[in-house]
Design a protein around this motif. Structure first.
Motif, PDB file in Angstrom:
ATOM      1  N   GLY A  15       0.924  -1.441   0.031  1.00  0.00           N
ATOM      2  CA  GLY A  15      -0.251   0.203  -0.234  1.00  0.00           C
ATOM      3  C   GLY A  15       1.038   1.206  -0.100  1.00  0.00           C
ATOM      4  N   ARG A  16       2.325   1.237   0.264  1.00  0.00           N
ATOM      5  CA  ARG A  16       2.635   2.355   0.603  1.00  0.00           C
ATOM      6  C   ARG A  16       4.080   2.663  -0.858  1.00  0.00           C
ATOM      7  NH1 ARG A  16       4.386   3.120   6.268  1.00  0.00           N
ATOM      8  NH2 ARG A  16       4.778   1.203   6.187  1.00  0.00           N
ATOM      9  N   ILE A  17       4.608   3.424  -1.163  1.00  0.00           N
ATOM     10  CA  ILE A  17       6.113   3.407  -2.164  1.00  0.00           C
ATOM     11  C   ILE A  17       6.609   4.485  -1.185  1.00  0.00           C
ATOM     12  CG2 ILE A  17       6.482   4.323  -4.301  1.00  0.00           C
ATOM     13  CD1 ILE A  17       3.517   3.119  -5.941  1.00  0.00           C
ATOM     14  N   LEU A  18       7.688   4.886  -1.238  1.00  0.00           N
ATOM     15  CA  LEU A  18       8.594   5.570  -0.510  1.00  0.00           C
ATOM     16  C   LEU A  18       9.454   6.726  -1.334  1.00  0.00           C
ATOM     17  CD1 LEU A  18      10.923   4.168   2.047  1.00  0.00           C
ATOM     18  CD2 LEU A  18       9.585   5.406   2.415  1.00  0.00           C
ATOM     19  N   PRO A 110      11.333  -8.981  -2.255  1.00  0.00           N
ATOM     20  CA  PRO A 110      10.667  -9.356  -1.274  1.00  0.00           C
ATOM     21  C   PRO A 110      10.901  -9.125   0.583  1.00  0.00           C
ATOM     22  CG  PRO A 110      11.594 -11.219  -2.742  1.00  0.00           C
ATOM     23  CD  PRO A 110      12.351 -10.359  -3.109  1.00  0.00           C
ATOM     24  N   TYR A 111      12.212  -8.803   0.257  1.00  0.00           N
ATOM     25  CA  TYR A 111      12.079  -8.268   1.767  1.00  0.00           C
ATOM     26  C   TYR A 111      12.335  -6.669   1.458  1.00  0.00           C
ATOM     27  CZ  TYR A 111      14.859 -11.971   4.785  1.00  0.00           C
ATOM     28  OH  TYR A 111      14.749 -12.876   5.293  1.00  0.00           O
ATOM     29  N   LEU A 112      12.010  -6.084   0.835  1.00  0.00           N
ATOM     30  CA  LEU A 112      11.763  -4.044   1.265  1.00  0.00           C
ATOM     31  C   LEU A 112      10.217  -4.358   1.023  1.00  0.00           C
ATOM     32  CD1 LEU A 112      11.378  -1.459  -0.118  1.00  0.00           C
ATOM     33  CD2 LEU A 112      11.209  -2.055  -2.553  1.00  0.00           C
ATOM     34  N   LYS A 113       9.795  -5.844   0.425  1.00  0.00           N
ATOM     35  CA  LYS A 113       7.730  -5.333   0.529  1.00  0.00           C
ATOM     36  C   LYS A 113       7.554  -6.361   3.256  1.00  0.00           C
ATOM     37  CE  LYS A 113       4.359  -6.955  -2.258  1.00  0.00           C
ATOM     38  NZ  LYS A 113       4.102  -7.899  -2.462  1.00  0.00           N
ATOM     39  N   ARG A 114       8.828  -6.326   3.164  1.00  0.00           N
ATOM     40  CA  ARG A 114       8.531  -7.702   4.635  1.00  0.00           C
ATOM     41  C   ARG A 114       8.647  -6.332   5.499  1.00  0.00           C
ATOM     42  NH1 ARG A 114      11.716 -12.498   6.218  1.00  0.00           N
ATOM     43  NH2 ARG A 114       9.452 -12.413   8.273  1.00  0.00           N
ATOM     44  N   ALA A 115       9.508  -5.176   4.698  1.00  0.00           N
ATOM     45  CA  ALA A 115       9.483  -4.285   5.361  1.00  0.00           C
ATOM     46  C   ALA A 115       9.157  -3.117   5.642  1.00  0.00           C
ATOM     47  CB  ALA A 115      11.008  -3.020   4.926  1.00  0.00           C
ATOM     48  N   GLY A 116       7.472  -3.269   4.393  1.00  0.00           N
ATOM     49  CA  GLY A 116       5.905  -2.180   4.082  1.00  0.00           C
ATOM     50  C   GLY A 116       5.824  -1.724   3.368  1.00  0.00           C
ATOM     51  N   PHE A 117       7.152  -2.069   2.041  1.00  0.00           N
ATOM     52  CA  PHE A 117       6.651  -0.915   0.825  1.00  0.00           C
ATOM     53  C   PHE A 117       6.893  -2.037  -0.387  1.00  0.00           C
ATOM     54  CE2 PHE A 117       9.212   1.642   4.252  1.00  0.00           C
ATOM     55  CZ  PHE A 117       8.103   2.748   4.397  1.00  0.00           C
ATOM     56  N   ASP A 118       6.283  -1.238  -1.208  1.00  0.00           N
ATOM     57  CA  ASP A 118       5.756  -1.847  -3.077  1.00  0.00           C
ATOM     58  C   ASP A 118       7.208  -1.374  -3.157  1.00  0.00           C
ATOM     59  OD1 ASP A 118       3.692  -3.807  -2.055  1.00  0.00           O
ATOM     60  OD2 ASP A 118       2.946  -1.492  -1.978  1.00  0.00           O
ATOM     61  N   ILE A 134      16.145   1.196   5.376  1.00  0.00           N
ATOM     62  CA  ILE A 134      14.985   0.307   5.170  1.00  0.00           C
ATOM     63  C   ILE A 134      14.824  -0.712   6.219  1.00  0.00           C
ATOM     64  CG2 ILE A 134      12.526   0.186   4.233  1.00  0.00           C
ATOM     65  CD1 ILE A 134      13.942   1.890   1.770  1.00  0.00           C
ATOM     66  N   LYS A 135      13.875  -0.210   7.180  1.00  0.00           N
ATOM     67  CA  LYS A 135      13.678  -1.323   8.434  1.00  0.00           C
ATOM     68  C   LYS A 135      12.129  -0.847   9.021  1.00  0.00           C
ATOM     69  CE  LYS A 135      15.650  -3.745  12.553  1.00  0.00           C
ATOM     70  NZ  LYS A 135      16.030  -4.035  13.869  1.00  0.00           N
ATOM     71  N   ASP A 136      11.716  -2.037   8.736  1.00  0.00           N
ATOM     72  CA  ASP A 136       9.854  -2.026   9.308  1.00  0.00           C
ATOM     73  C   ASP A 136       9.747  -0.997   9.196  1.00  0.00           C
ATOM     74  OD1 ASP A 136       9.573  -5.065   9.984  1.00  0.00           O
ATOM     75  OD2 ASP A 136      10.944  -4.674  11.537  1.00  0.00           O
ATOM     76  N   GLY A 137       9.145  -0.494   7.953  1.00  0.00           N
ATOM     77  CA  GLY A 137       8.489   0.861   7.809  1.00  0.00           C
ATOM     78  C   GLY A 137       9.139   2.116   8.346  1.00  0.00           C
TER      79      GLY A 137
END
Length: 584
Positions: A15-18, A110-118, A134-137
């Motif tokens: 749901g989020r893109i940095l 996949p780890y970028l997604k696991r950190a909360g970003f698409d 980048i770590k968990d949001g």
């Protein structure tokens, strides 16, 4: 078509893109759903962001160039062969500089997604070398002084020490820092992408992007996905391909699978050399460099799996090296010396529909070329040894008809059905690159484990539905690919591509008879019944290509005389409000 009301970000997407501006150290967040409604993820969203953010006048090393990393809705969900991510930017490697994309696998996406970003979009230029963590949001700017001037392995040791063994990253080496136009970006498990994106990172004083994450995107129907994953593994099961290397010099030590992937893969094998080095095999070392080594008995096989440097002139890339060295040097170049990965590999004079794939792509369309070359290669293996491959003439015809959309697409000696085949292959690949599915597996055109030995083109849409909860079939899913392709067409035209004039293949296709093809030295193709034919000694007929191209324009809903997209087509694809009225 997916509706916004169906996309809450709960399933598949984070749901989020940095969006990061290195010049001002500013961080913003974009909503994925604003882009995914029409462009899914990966290559699609990256192209849309590029359209919005990178004007045609922007140079590759301009701070205003945007480096875009995008994952897809299938990644990090447990879906098989879904560990990929896309990188897009104005490329310094193309001539002239222009839109380009790369496709990478492993663990970073996949780890970028696991950190909360698409995805993450980077612009600007830092005053000093930095890397992003980048770590968990959350995201921080970190001092990269200790790893500036270092290669990938040194960067890996530093990052693992600083952020833990589970941290994943993309980085560039010394070549990127020095703005070598051909510099790759690399991942922590030896994934790489050409296109000069490493130099774009260097131009921004960005050494690396590091991600750590403990989350995971939701899945709408986990039980259905589990069954589809097992089906994918079963249909894809095959014997590992043998290594061409002498076992006393290079040997296989095991698999090197990407994140959450359990399929049999030709490309991810761990190797160990006689000198004790360990590495992940790529197809270049397996198939390309080893041919050079094998012709030199005095050369160690290790040479094929090691990279060598070539100096400052070649650091600009062969295209620009040719401009510097003059016409005599350029005359020595083989046809393979073209654009970013462009050239003679699986060219139109060998496999007719590939001319259309080359003509409309900003770079070598290797994933699309693989659809043709891989099926043909498996057929050639069957002819040499029926136990090595299930692809007989009959299976070739059935698979081509089912996956290329035309009953005559299989006949590689005629132009019948080739425009339709190109349309189908392009749309499916753009969709695949947006879901982010791996070229090593998808599309699953043939299988050792189905009664007719043909794969299943509906698997991708069924997996998408199980992950996102959005009911969609194969045709509806590939409509996204058509929309993405048309957007890329608009980007390329905005940056200087001339419809009709530039919709062509390299001249050698028309003038130099083919003598051999990579992995198909006698240029063999299947004929009627069980016949074996050959395209050796043939060229591409110019009128044949023009006829295929005109049919391609018509199938696309473009003006068949000019190659310009019709307003009605843009409106059908929900692009009319995004793109200017086609008057080019």
């Amino acid at each position: 078509m997916v509706l916004k009301s169906q996309m809450g970000g709960t399933f598949g997407w984070c749901g989020r893109i940095l969006k990061v501006d290195l010049s001002d150290l500013l961080i913003q967040e974009l909503e994925t759903r604003d882009y995914a409604e029409h462009f899914l993820g990966g290559r699609g969203i990256a192209a849309r962001l590029y359209w919005d953010l990178v004007p045609a006048s922007t140079g590759a090393f301009d701070p205003k160039n945007h480096l875009i990393f995008m994952t897809g809705p299938i990644g990090a969900t447990g879906a098989q062969g879904a560990s990929r991510f896309i990188v897009t930017a104005k490329s310094p490697m193309t001539l002239p500089e222009g839109y380009c994309y790369g496709n990478m696998g492993g663990f970073f996406g996949p780890y970028l997604k696991r950190a909360g970003f698409d995805g993450i979009v980077v612009t600007g230029r830092s005053e000093k070398p930095v890397y992003l963590y980048i770590k968990d949001g959350s995201i921080t700017f970190e001092n990269a002084a200790d790893i500036w001037g270092k290669g990938v392995y040194s960067v890996s040791r530093f990052i693992k020490s600083a952020h833990g063994s589970s941290a994943r990253f993309v980085t560039t080496g010394v070549a990127g820092e020095n703005l070598c136009r051909t510099a790759n970006i690399m991942t922590d498990n030896e994934g790489s992408s050409t296109g000069g994106f490493g130099a774009v990172m260097g131009s921004k004083n960005l050494k690396a992007i590091v991600v750590s994450g403990t989350g995971s995107p939701g899945v709408a129907d986990p039980e259905s996905l589990k069954k589809l994953n097992q089906l994918t593994i079963d249909l894809n099961r095959r014997d590992p391909m043998g290594l061409p290397f002498p076992p006393d010099q290079v040997k296989r030590t095991g698999k090197s699978s990407c994140y959450q992937c359990g399929v049999d893969c030709f490309y991810r094998t761990r190797l160990k050399t006689a000198s004790g080095e360990e590495m992940v095999r790529k197809c270049q070392s397996m198939f390309v460099y080893f041919q050079w080594v094998a012709s030199r008995p005095e050369e160690s096989a290790e040479t094929a799996v090691k990279a060598k440097g070539f100096g400052n002139i070649l650091a600009e890339g062969l295209l620009r090296a040719g401009e510097q060295l003059g016409p005599e040097a350029k005359a020595c170049f083989a046809p393979e010396v073209g654009g970013v990965g462009d050239g003679a590999t699986y060219s139109a004079r060998e496999y007719l529909m590939n001319g259309l794939l080359y003509a409309f792509s900003p770079r070598q369309p290797i994933a699309m070329l693989h659809e043709v070359s891989r099926l043909t290669g498996l057929w050639g293996m069957h002819k040499a040894d029926p136990d090595s491959s299930p692809v007989s003439n009959d299976v070739f015809r059935k698979a081509a008809g089912r996956f290329w959309g035309h009953e005559k697409a299989w006949d590689l000696m005629t132009i019948d059905g080739k425009a339709q085949a190109a349309v189908t292959i392009i749309d499916r690949t753009c969709t695949k690159d947006s879901l982010l599915l791996c070229d090593s597996i998808w599309p699953l055109m043939v299988s050792w484990h189905t009664p007719d030995r043909v794969g299943d083109p509906s698997l991708e849409s069924r997996i998408f539905t199980s992950v996102t909860g959005i009911e969609i079939d194969e045709k509806e899913l590939n409509l996204y690919g058509e929309r993405i392709f048309n957007l890329e067409r608009a980007i390329m035209i905005r940056e200087g591509t001339r419809p009709l004039t530039d919709d062509d293949v390299a001249e050698f296709n028309y003038t130099q008879p083919v003598q051999t093809v990579f992995m198909n030295p006698d240029v063999l193709v299947p004929g009627p019944d069980d016949k074996v034919l050959s395209r050796k000694g043939l060229v591409l007929d110019r009128k044949d290509f023009q006829e295929m191209r005109k049919e391609f324009y018509q199938l696309r809903g473009w003006n068949p005389e000019t190659g310009v997209q019709l307003e009605s087509t843009l409106d059908r694809l929900s692009l009319a409000s995004l793109l200017p009225s086609p008057k080019y």
